[in-house]
Design a protein around this motif. Sequence first.
Motif, PDB file in Angstrom:
ATOM      1  N   ASN A   1       0.814  -1.209   0.000  1.00  0.00           N
ATOM      2  CA  ASN A   1       0.000   0.000   0.000  1.00  0.00           C
ATOM      3  C   ASN A   1       0.847   1.259   0.000  1.00  0.00           C
ATOM      4  N   VAL A   2       1.833   1.306  -0.888  1.00  0.00           N
ATOM      5  CA  VAL A   2       2.695   2.479  -0.990  1.00  0.00           C
ATOM      6  C   VAL A   2       2.050   3.470  -1.935  1.00  0.00           C
ATOM      7  N   GLU A   3       2.042   4.740  -1.547  1.00  0.00           N
ATOM      8  CA  GLU A   3       1.568   5.779  -2.457  1.00  0.00           C
ATOM      9  C   GLU A   3       2.771   6.306  -3.222  1.00  0.00           C
ATOM     10  N   PRO A   4       2.876   6.065  -4.525  1.00  0.00           N
ATOM     11  CA  PRO A   4       4.076   6.497  -5.256  1.00  0.00           C
ATOM     12  C   PRO A   4       4.088   8.005  -5.447  1.00  0.00           C
ATOM     13  N   SER A   5       5.300   8.556  -5.575  1.00  0.00           N
ATOM     14  CA  SER A   5       5.401  10.000  -5.793  1.00  0.00           C
ATOM     15  C   SER A   5       5.275  10.284  -7.285  1.00  0.00           C
ATOM     16  N   PRO A   6       4.547  11.359  -7.669  1.00  0.00           N
ATOM     17  CA  PRO A   6       4.155  11.549  -9.078  1.00  0.00           C
ATOM     18  C   PRO A   6       5.340  11.620 -10.027  1.00  0.00           C
ATOM     19  N   ARG A   7       6.399  12.353  -9.675  1.00  0.00           N
ATOM     20  CA  ARG A   7       7.499  12.475 -10.633  1.00  0.00           C
ATOM     21  C   ARG A   7       8.140  11.124 -10.929  1.00  0.00           C
ATOM     22  N   GLY A   8       8.241  10.320  -9.880  1.00  0.00           N
ATOM     23  CA  GLY A   8       8.791   8.980 -10.088  1.00  0.00           C
ATOM     24  C   GLY A   8       7.941   8.171 -11.038  1.00  0.00           C
ATOM     25  N   VAL A   9       6.618   8.317 -10.914  1.00  0.00           N
ATOM     26  CA  VAL A   9       5.732   7.535 -11.780  1.00  0.00           C
ATOM     27  C   VAL A   9       5.875   7.995 -13.229  1.00  0.00           C
ATOM     28  N   TRP A  10       5.922   9.340 -13.426  1.00  0.00           N
ATOM     29  CA  TRP A  10       6.089   9.821 -14.807  1.00  0.00           C
ATOM     30  C   TRP A  10       7.422   9.330 -15.378  1.00  0.00           C
ATOM     31  N   LEU A  11       8.450   9.392 -14.564  1.00  0.00           N
ATOM     32  CA  LEU A  11       9.765   8.943 -15.060  1.00  0.00           C
ATOM     33  C   LEU A  11       9.723   7.481 -15.445  1.00  0.00           C
ATOM     34  N   ARG A  12       9.070   6.673 -14.618  1.00  0.00           N
ATOM     35  CA  ARG A  12       9.094   5.248 -14.966  1.00  0.00           C
ATOM     36  C   ARG A  12       8.173   4.947 -16.131  1.00  0.00           C
ATOM     37  N   MET A  13       7.158   5.801 -16.332  1.00  0.00           N
ATOM     38  CA  MET A  13       6.348   5.605 -17.540  1.00  0.00           C
ATOM     39  C   MET A  13       7.162   5.938 -18.785  1.00  0.00           C
ATOM     40  N   ILE A  14       7.958   7.008 -18.712  1.00  0.00           N
ATOM     41  CA  ILE A  14       8.810   7.354 -19.851  1.00  0.00           C
ATOM     42  C   ILE A  14       9.773   6.207 -20.143  1.00  0.00           C
ATOM     43  N   ALA A  15      10.396   5.725 -19.058  1.00  0.00           N
ATOM     44  CA  ALA A  15      11.354   4.629 -19.239  1.00  0.00           C
ATOM     45  C   ALA A  15      10.676   3.408 -19.830  1.00  0.00           C
ATOM     46  N   ALA A  16       9.468   3.098 -19.328  1.00  0.00           N
ATOM     47  CA  ALA A  16       8.787   1.895 -19.793  1.00  0.00           C
ATOM     48  C   ALA A  16       8.412   2.012 -21.265  1.00  0.00           C
ATOM     49  N   GLU A  17       7.962   3.196 -21.669  1.00  0.00           N
ATOM     50  CA  GLU A  17       7.559   3.339 -23.068  1.00  0.00           C
ATOM     51  C   GLU A  17       8.779   3.301 -23.991  1.00  0.00           C
ATOM     52  N   LEU A  18       9.883   3.904 -23.535  1.00  0.00           N
ATOM     53  CA  LEU A  18      11.115   3.795 -24.325  1.00  0.00           C
ATOM     54  C   LEU A  18      11.501   2.340 -24.486  1.00  0.00           C
ATOM     55  N   GLN A  19      11.364   1.589 -23.378  1.00  0.00           N
ATOM     56  CA  GLN A  19      11.730   0.177 -23.428  1.00  0.00           C
ATOM     57  C   GLN A  19      10.803  -0.590 -24.362  1.00  0.00           C
ATOM     58  N   ARG A  20       9.544  -0.190 -24.411  1.00  0.00           N
ATOM     59  CA  ARG A  20       8.603  -0.863 -25.307  1.00  0.00           C
ATOM     60  C   ARG A  20       9.023  -0.624 -26.757  1.00  0.00           C
ATOM     61  N   VAL A  21       9.419   0.616 -27.063  1.00  0.00           N
ATOM     62  CA  VAL A  21       9.889   0.900 -28.426  1.00  0.00           C
ATOM     63  C   VAL A  21      11.097   0.022 -28.746  1.00  0.00           C
ATOM     64  N   ALA A  22      12.038  -0.027 -27.789  1.00  0.00           N
ATOM     65  CA  ALA A  22      13.255  -0.815 -28.023  1.00  0.00           C
ATOM     66  C   ALA A  22      12.901  -2.272 -28.269  1.00  0.00           C
ATOM     67  N   SER A  23      11.997  -2.803 -27.456  1.00  0.00           N
ATOM     68  CA  SER A  23      11.642  -4.213 -27.581  1.00  0.00           C
ATOM     69  C   SER A  23      10.961  -4.492 -28.921  1.00  0.00           C
ATOM     70  N   HIS A  24      10.058  -3.582 -29.333  1.00  0.00           N
ATOM     71  CA  HIS A  24       9.380  -3.808 -30.614  1.00  0.00           C
ATOM     72  C   HIS A  24      10.352  -3.670 -31.779  1.00  0.00           C
ATOM     73  N   LEU A  25      11.332  -2.767 -31.635  1.00  0.00           N
ATOM     74  CA  LEU A  25      12.344  -2.644 -32.690  1.00  0.00           C
ATOM     75  C   LEU A  25      13.107  -3.953 -32.838  1.00  0.00           C
ATOM     76  N   VAL A  26      13.492  -4.520 -31.703  1.00  0.00           N
ATOM     77  CA  VAL A  26      14.234  -5.783 -31.753  1.00  0.00           C
ATOM     78  C   VAL A  26      13.378  -6.864 -32.386  1.00  0.00           C
ATOM     79  N   ALA A  27      12.113  -6.908 -31.996  1.00  0.00           N
ATOM     80  CA  ALA A  27      11.231  -7.955 -32.537  1.00  0.00           C
ATOM     81  C   ALA A  27      11.130  -7.836 -34.047  1.00  0.00           C
ATOM     82  N   THR A  28      10.950  -6.606 -34.543  1.00  0.00           N
ATOM     83  CA  THR A  28      10.788  -6.437 -35.983  1.00  0.00           C
ATOM     84  C   THR A  28      12.088  -6.731 -36.722  1.00  0.00           C
ATOM     85  N   GLY A  29      13.199  -6.275 -36.128  1.00  0.00           N
ATOM     86  CA  GLY A  29      14.483  -6.560 -36.760  1.00  0.00           C
ATOM     87  C   GLY A  29      14.716  -8.044 -36.891  1.00  0.00           C
ATOM     88  N   PHE A  30      14.370  -8.788 -35.839  1.00  0.00           N
ATOM     89  CA  PHE A  30      14.607 -10.232 -35.885  1.00  0.00           C
ATOM     90  C   PHE A  30      13.642 -10.941 -36.810  1.00  0.00           C
TER      91      PHE A  30
END
Lengths: 369, 423, 159
Positions: free
Chosen positions: A87-116
């Motif tokens: 039951n941790v309440e996350p701090s907003p900036r941290g959540v935005w940062l991890r959303m940015i990181a996660a979406e970047l990672q999604r792009v990277a993963s899809h790039l790898v999938a398509t390349g392969f």
Amino acid sequence: MSTTEPITVNLGPQHPSTHGVFRMRVTFDGEEIIDVEPVFGYLHRGSEKLAEERTYTQVLTLTDRMDYVSSMLNNQAYMLAVEKLCNVEPSPRGVWLRMIAAELQRVASHLVATGFLIQDLGALGTPLIYAMRQREYILDLFEMLCGARITNSYLRPGGVFMDAPDEFWPALDKVLNDIPNALDELEELLSGNEIITSRTQGVSILLPETMVNASITGPMLRAGSVDWDLRHRNPYDFYDQINFQRPLHSSSDNFARFWVRIQEARESVKIIYQCLERIEPGCVRPSFHDVPRLIRPEPGDAYAAIEGSKGELGFYLVSDGSIAPYRCHVRAPSLINLTLLREMLVGTLFNDLFVSFGSIDLNMGEVDR
Amino acid sequence: MTDFLYENVIFRLIYCNLSGSSDKCVNEYGYVQGIFPAGFEWLAFLLAGFLLAFIFINGILGAVILSIWGERRLYGRFQNRLGPNRWGPWGLFSSVADAIKVMFKEDVVPSDADRLLFNIAPILMVFPVFMIFSVIPMGIGTFVVDLNVGLLFILSVTSMSGLAVVIAAWASGNRIAIFSGLRAVAVLISYEIPMALSLVGVLMFAGTLSLGGIVEQQKIPFILLQPLGFFVFFLASLAEINRTPFDLTEAESELGAGYLNDYSSMKFGIFFLAEFAATIGSSAIITTVFLSGWKGPDILPSQFWFLLKLVIVLIAIVWVRMSWPRLRIDQILELAWKGLFELTLINIVATAILVTIWPNPTMGEIWIMAGINWLVAIPSVIVVGKVLRRKDNKTIQAGRDNEPYPVGTETLAPSLVNKVGEK
Amino acid sequence: MTDEWNGNSLATALAGENPDAIESCNRTDVWVKGEHILQICFTLRDNPEFGFDLLNSLTAVDYLDYFEVVYHITSLKKNASAVIKTKVGQGRNNPVLASVVNVWRGADYQEREVWDLFGITFEGHPNHKRLFLWEGYPGHPLRKDYITYDQSINSEERG
């Protein structure tokens, strides 16, 4: 009168195209596949057992090594489960940062999938290297964020462990400018090349009912025009404040799966732009007073799932009140998306075996854990 | 018995220096003093033949080493990286280092293998490839032998490589290798026919099977007169040398290395060498038959023009290999039997009519023939391409009445929806 | 947002068709008796009131005196989710449960994984083999009484 008989071939675990160490016992009738039996476990490292002997924060490093081309997303799923358990309440900036990181990672993963995909189709590395080049820029961003490129361990309960440095933001802008061009390039190759379209369209078609019944999620399901995206249907983090589209395709074949991935990567870029508009200065994680370094959750259990790059990535944590999870189960999309492998492959030709297999976009680190 | 060899400059140089007092050399070329006394012309003839073969085979080996290096450098350029650049200037010696490495590796023969066939296969593979070069004129007077059935000789000799692949695959006792062998047979048999038929038009124009003769007959390069023939021959030779998009036999992403799976050490090296030599060989054939061989402006020697055209064809082959993925086996066989075969028939009919109309064409008539051939070629390639393209793309639930799941494209931008509809 | 079924109301709704099947319930979870699990799962999938067509996750937890098999299920049509649990192998004896592969194909590998790592037998599974470890591997590693290699060395040293 001559007779023919089927031949059984053992493909893997040391096969160049199995995306890791995967083994299939395939029975062929000529070039046609008549039976497939997958054999797992060549990369089984017992992550779930290891997690029972580590503190909640230490388990994070194990999640990096599960799906090693999308470790930010693994971090995110695990941290959501921990936050739900404690039951941790996350701090907003941290959540935005991890959303940015996660979406970047999604792009990277899809790039790898398509390349392969194009590598599996037989192109000699050129498209793969073009896709990987773009991924490198994203990994450079991760290096700025947390000092690591692949095994990030960037997230902490309630946010991220460190704010992004000042030079991260201009670099991010530059990468975000480049990604759509790279995706255009890949998509043009994918849908403009006669060989690729004629080889991927109409192959390994799965019906949406079958896929839902077999618990298949992620881009595979959306390629069958089922509008199921956890970011939209069950928004976690701040995805409820974000507008984005879910690309769907109606043919559910190999081509559709990769088309959906490329469009999703485009949407991820838009999501990041929206995150950049909304992110505000502040703490990136709750103070140690609120969330201690050594967490002791109340006894109980929690299941949290995110829309990973491969599908629904879930963590099921059971706490007995100690510093280590009593049980940590990973709902691995790579493993469960393989359920229909036999249905996908039987009746197709040997040439399409690894294309269909690669269209699942699995990662052996996650399948075997 | 040896008259036709005397036109060969290299052979004549060696032969006449060895036996200068022979009638042939004294009268025509003015050699007075030879190394051997009179009566030993037969020895001079044998030695000259061996030396000629030695020079050519070693030249090809050097060319293979260079072409491996060049291909790797090109791969680097195509893939936005440097390519080999460590060993020697611009990495020139990296393939030499590779050759040395391959020689010193352990030679493993699988216990299930048929030892005799397993060892014979590499030799069978490399033998016909070197035979190709024996009939190719690489410049004025620079050839081994100018057979009057040269083209037929090449077609028959290249068929042997399929046999070598099957023997290698079968002798390895490896199921994946057997797949590769069977595919090789299917592809080779299918593509022999369009390959041979695509040369018929050339033969009608040239009126000779000798490669030297074909080069001399090319007032303009035959690629202009025979666009369809060139198109079919280029694709068929890609299939014969197992290059993308027809590299089913090796198919790295499916079969590992196919029939090469169990070969190691120098046996693997010989296969590798044969593969690259075959690439050079087929570029040499294309250069000779369709690009007017050694012909070119006189400011530079004929050998240079031959090499230049050869390198251009090689780069084209590497370019195709770098950018295209592989076709499926049914598509490859379909292309051979339903596409290229028909194209060659169209080409033969068109050429036959043209040759009947103008049996001895002037320069202007040749250009008219070229124009007519291009007018035939382009529409027929487009039509065959349209026919071969598959149209039965299924969509799983277009227009289903009862949608059981949250289905819809309402979230897609209009441009994307159109794209979905098209596919 | 996905509606999470309240355990109590789900138990009440399920009790209409299968009155004996429910063992207990709380705010989030429903405990089903092991012998009724297949019947309950068919109800959950086919009854339009529930319509749970997606099995998110199937796993097990070793609670020392019994095993608990956990089913996380979701309805795509209704965008609703629920958690079903079953206690098997009371007193660590004979953990056997009916397989739900015929209800949800997605249970295929997950049940094999649970059999592999926990040793819970799923009756009626079409391909009941170990998933990650090889046949003949001693024990089931995720059980709490499994002695790892490190632990075995330490206990030998201590004598």
